[in-house]
Structure formats: C-alpha cells, structure tokens
Write a protein that holds these residues in place. Structure first.
Motif, PDB file in Angstrom:
ATOM      1  N   GLN A 121       0.819  -1.197   0.000  1.00  0.00           N
ATOM      2  CA  GLN A 121       0.000   0.000   0.000  1.00  0.00           C
ATOM      3  C   GLN A 121       0.864   1.262   0.000  1.00  0.00           C
ATOM      4  O   GLN A 121       1.930   1.303   0.627  1.00  0.00           O
ATOM      5  N   THR A 122       0.402   2.260  -0.740  1.00  0.00           N
ATOM      6  CA  THR A 122       1.055   3.569  -0.738  1.00  0.00           C
ATOM      7  C   THR A 122       0.067   4.608  -0.216  1.00  0.00           C
ATOM      8  O   THR A 122      -1.091   4.302   0.066  1.00  0.00           O
ATOM      9  N   LEU A 176       0.705  -5.663  17.386  1.00  0.00           N
ATOM     10  CA  LEU A 176       2.048  -5.142  17.137  1.00  0.00           C
ATOM     11  C   LEU A 176       2.545  -5.631  15.794  1.00  0.00           C
ATOM     12  O   LEU A 176       2.594  -6.844  15.548  1.00  0.00           O
ATOM     13  N   GLN A 177       2.916  -4.705  14.921  1.00  0.00           N
ATOM     14  CA  GLN A 177       3.494  -5.036  13.627  1.00  0.00           C
ATOM     15  C   GLN A 177       4.925  -4.515  13.584  1.00  0.00           C
ATOM     16  O   GLN A 177       5.152  -3.296  13.630  1.00  0.00           O
ATOM     17  N   ILE A 208       6.595   0.854   6.485  1.00  0.00           N
ATOM     18  CA  ILE A 208       5.802   1.516   7.523  1.00  0.00           C
ATOM     19  C   ILE A 208       4.579   2.179   6.910  1.00  0.00           C
ATOM     20  O   ILE A 208       3.467   2.085   7.447  1.00  0.00           O
ATOM     21  N   THR A 209       4.755   2.840   5.766  1.00  0.00           N
ATOM     22  CA  THR A 209       3.601   3.429   5.072  1.00  0.00           C
ATOM     23  C   THR A 209       2.548   2.374   4.777  1.00  0.00           C
ATOM     24  O   THR A 209       1.352   2.579   5.029  1.00  0.00           O
ATOM     25  N   ASP A 210       2.988   1.244   4.252  1.00  0.00           N
ATOM     26  CA  ASP A 210       2.079   0.148   3.929  1.00  0.00           C
ATOM     27  C   ASP A 210       1.294  -0.292   5.161  1.00  0.00           C
ATOM     28  O   ASP A 210       0.055  -0.417   5.125  1.00  0.00           O
ATOM     29  N   ALA A 211       1.988  -0.495   6.273  1.00  0.00           N
ATOM     30  CA  ALA A 211       1.331  -0.961   7.495  1.00  0.00           C
ATOM     31  C   ALA A 211       0.355   0.068   8.039  1.00  0.00           C
ATOM     32  O   ALA A 211      -0.737  -0.280   8.524  1.00  0.00           O
ATOM     33  N   ALA A 230      -3.638  -0.248   8.373  1.00  0.00           N
ATOM     34  CA  ALA A 230      -4.227  -0.095   9.704  1.00  0.00           C
ATOM     35  C   ALA A 230      -5.409   0.865   9.689  1.00  0.00           C
ATOM     36  O   ALA A 230      -6.421   0.634  10.371  1.00  0.00           O
ATOM     37  N   THR A 231      -5.300   1.958   8.922  1.00  0.00           N
ATOM     38  CA  THR A 231      -6.432   2.897   8.853  1.00  0.00           C
ATOM     39  C   THR A 231      -7.622   2.244   8.156  1.00  0.00           C
ATOM     40  O   THR A 231      -8.781   2.486   8.543  1.00  0.00           O
ATOM     41  N   GLU A 232      -7.362   1.430   7.164  1.00  0.00           N
ATOM     42  CA  GLU A 232      -8.452   0.738   6.482  1.00  0.00           C
ATOM     43  C   GLU A 232      -9.102  -0.287   7.402  1.00  0.00           C
ATOM     44  O   GLU A 232     -10.330  -0.412   7.458  1.00  0.00           O
TER      45      GLU A 232
END
Length: 323
Positions: A2-3, A285-286, A300-303, A307-309
């Motif tokens: 994800q970006t 925890l990721q 980190i961006t991907d995670a 997470a927001t989704e």
C-alpha cells in the motif's frame, strides 16, 4: 504494498486561539460526515505537511490535522511559553469540542504516539481506537539513549556533528548544554545549535540514508522549532511522571490499537513498542523488518495505510449508521 492516498486539499481551515499567546492551525479534509481521525505529528515541534492527511481514505474519514503549539503554521513560532504535554492534551480536547466531534480515532507517530497515549488516558471515552507508530514513551532511558549515550555508538560519525556546538566540559549533560544555547539570546548560536540537533535526528531516522528526510529536518524554520521544543520537553521529562504512560495503560486497555514499529528504529528502539504491547494485550504489534523510524519508509507506510483501512472497517461495521 500500500502507498499513500493522493494528496488532497482541506475543505476547511481554522485558526483556533487557545491559551495566550498561542493560536493553533487546524484543517479538515476528506468527508465531512466521515469517521473522525486526528493526525498527531511528531517532534514535539515538527508540524504537519501535505502528506499528513494521505494515510486515510478521504471517502471514509473526516481527517483532522493540526500543528501543535509553537510549530508549523501555529503561532508564535518556536514558543516555549505554556507549552507542555498537558497543554497539548487540553488543545486536542478544545479542537474536538470546536469541531463538534463526539469520538475520534487517534493516529500518531514518535512523539505523536506519546501525545496520543496521554490524551487517550485522559479522555478514553472520546477515543474510538489508536494507530501508533515509532513508539516513544518519554522515559528517561529513551531520552538518554538518543541524546546522551547509546545511539552515539551506532552513528559515531553523525554524533560528532551533533555534539560539535557543545564544549567538551559540558558534554556530560548534553540536554542541559543544548537547552542553554537554544533558549539563549544569541540567535546565531541558537540556530547553529538547532541545526546540529535536528540534523542528528534526521540522519538517524531512516534505515537507508535519505537526503530528503535530512533536508526536511534541517530546514531552518522547522529545525528551530524541533530543537527548541524537543529540548524543552526532554529536560522536563516530557512533563510526565515516571513510567506514567505504561502505568496508566489500564485506562485504555479496552480500546483497539495497532502499533507499527521499524525493527531498526535507532531513535525509538523496538523495546519501546514491545513494552507498550505487553501492557496493552489487546493491541496488535506489527514489526516492520526493513525500516527505521519515519513513516515515509515503504514498509511503515504500507502498514499504516492498512491499519487505517482495518480500523475504519471494524468501527463502521459496529456503527452501520456511519457507513
């Protein structure tokens, strides 16, 4: 992987007067009747930017970003007057009330994770859940690690540039030495010291060297607020009682949370996130394998976007009227 979502413009901008002399910059973007989320930036003293609102689906979220006291577009710039953790917690509550938000999701990284926890533990009934990155619990050992001894052994070359403005006979207490110069009347010395402080942070922030991150930290306007406000907070142990955030996790144990942390984070080591996760059994925890501290690193961006989704899907399924 994800970006970020595409950049969007705010649909509303506010200047919110709080305790004199502070006026906060606040903006809203996304969907006005969407799931409220507040982006809590790091530092303290960094400020938001155009990417801050891009971790959230604008068709789902009502996105609130704000610049904390003394930084970004809030005024007066780099002010330390009435600037404490609890002033910022009170500011967030003022923003929530001003925008007529009943409950919101907290999204914070680094210092933003600290402030998110402090706010949630004070106002748990106003929080849907938390998404936290690069955990900083503001304990003395964490401040010592990065600003006195610890990370210096990982980056000895960068460290020499960090301590260069400080005479050798003052290096046994670097926070005090920096604070004296950052709050002194010599503006040239103040800026020279601020750049050394901020450059050290920017150079250590990523797993792989990233000139853009360093350049952002070293921008004179940003460097001054980061260095002055961070140093002000850290010489005061972030205005927290010893181990306060972990001690009070029982207050928010019922809230859902996602913790994202780079395995090779040299500013806020992974044991911070591990300690928080142990005190918050319901959290996820990721650990991101190929990442340091900053949110812009791809893993980190991907995670964070995932997470927001995930958070939106979970909350909106529980509240069909908001879907």
């Amino acid at each position: 992987m994800q970006t970020l979502f595409p950049q969007i413009k705010p649909y509303a901008r506010h200047e919110l007067a709080v305790d004199g002399p502070h006026v906060l910059y606040v903006d809203e973007s996304g969907t006005p009747d969407g799931l409220p989320v507040v982006f809590i930036h790091g530092g303290p003293g960094s400020g938001c930017d155009a990417n801050s609102r891009c971790y959230f689906d604008p068709g789902v979220y009502r996105i609130i970003t704000f610049d904390q006291r003394g930084c970004g577009r809030s005024t007066p710039h780099a002010s330390l007057d009435r600037n404490t953790t609890w002033d910022l917690v009170a500011d967030m509550e003022r923003i929530r009330l001003f925008l007529n938000i009943e409950k919101w999701v907290l999204f914070g990284g680094s210092w933003g994770s600290t402030l998110a926890l402090a706010y949630a533990q004070s106002h748990a009934e106003r929080v849907h859940g938390l998404i936290l990155r690069g955990i900083f619990l503001a304990r003395p050992q964490e401040i010592e690690w990065f600003y006195q001894a610890g990370a210096s052994r990982i980056f000895p070359d960068y460290w020499q540039d960090y301590i260069a403005p400080i005479p050798e006979d003052e290096r046994h207490d670097l926070l005090t030495a920096f604070h004296k110069r950052l709050t002194g009347n010599d503006q040239i010395a103040q800026m020279h010291t601020a750049k050394a402080w901020s450059s050290w942070e920017g150079r250590a922030a990523t797993l792989r060297p990233n000139p853009q991150v360093v350049e952002r930290f070293c921008d004179p306007h940003r460097a001054l607020s980061i260095a002055r406000i961070e140093c002000h907070y850290f010489v005061n142990n972030a205005f927290l009682e010893p181990n306060q955030l972990l001690r009070d996790m029982h207050k928010i144990a019922h809230l859902p949370g996602v913790i994202v942390h780079g395995r090779y984070d040299m500013i806020c080591p992974l044991d911070n996130a591990w300690a928080l996760h142990q005190a918050w059994p319901g959290s996820e925890l990721q650990v991101i394998r190929e990442a340091g501290h900053v949110a812009s690193e791809p893993g980190i961006t991907d995670a964070l976007v995932r997470a927001t989704e995930q958070m939106a899907s979970s909350l909106l399924n529980l509240q069909p009227d908001e879907a």
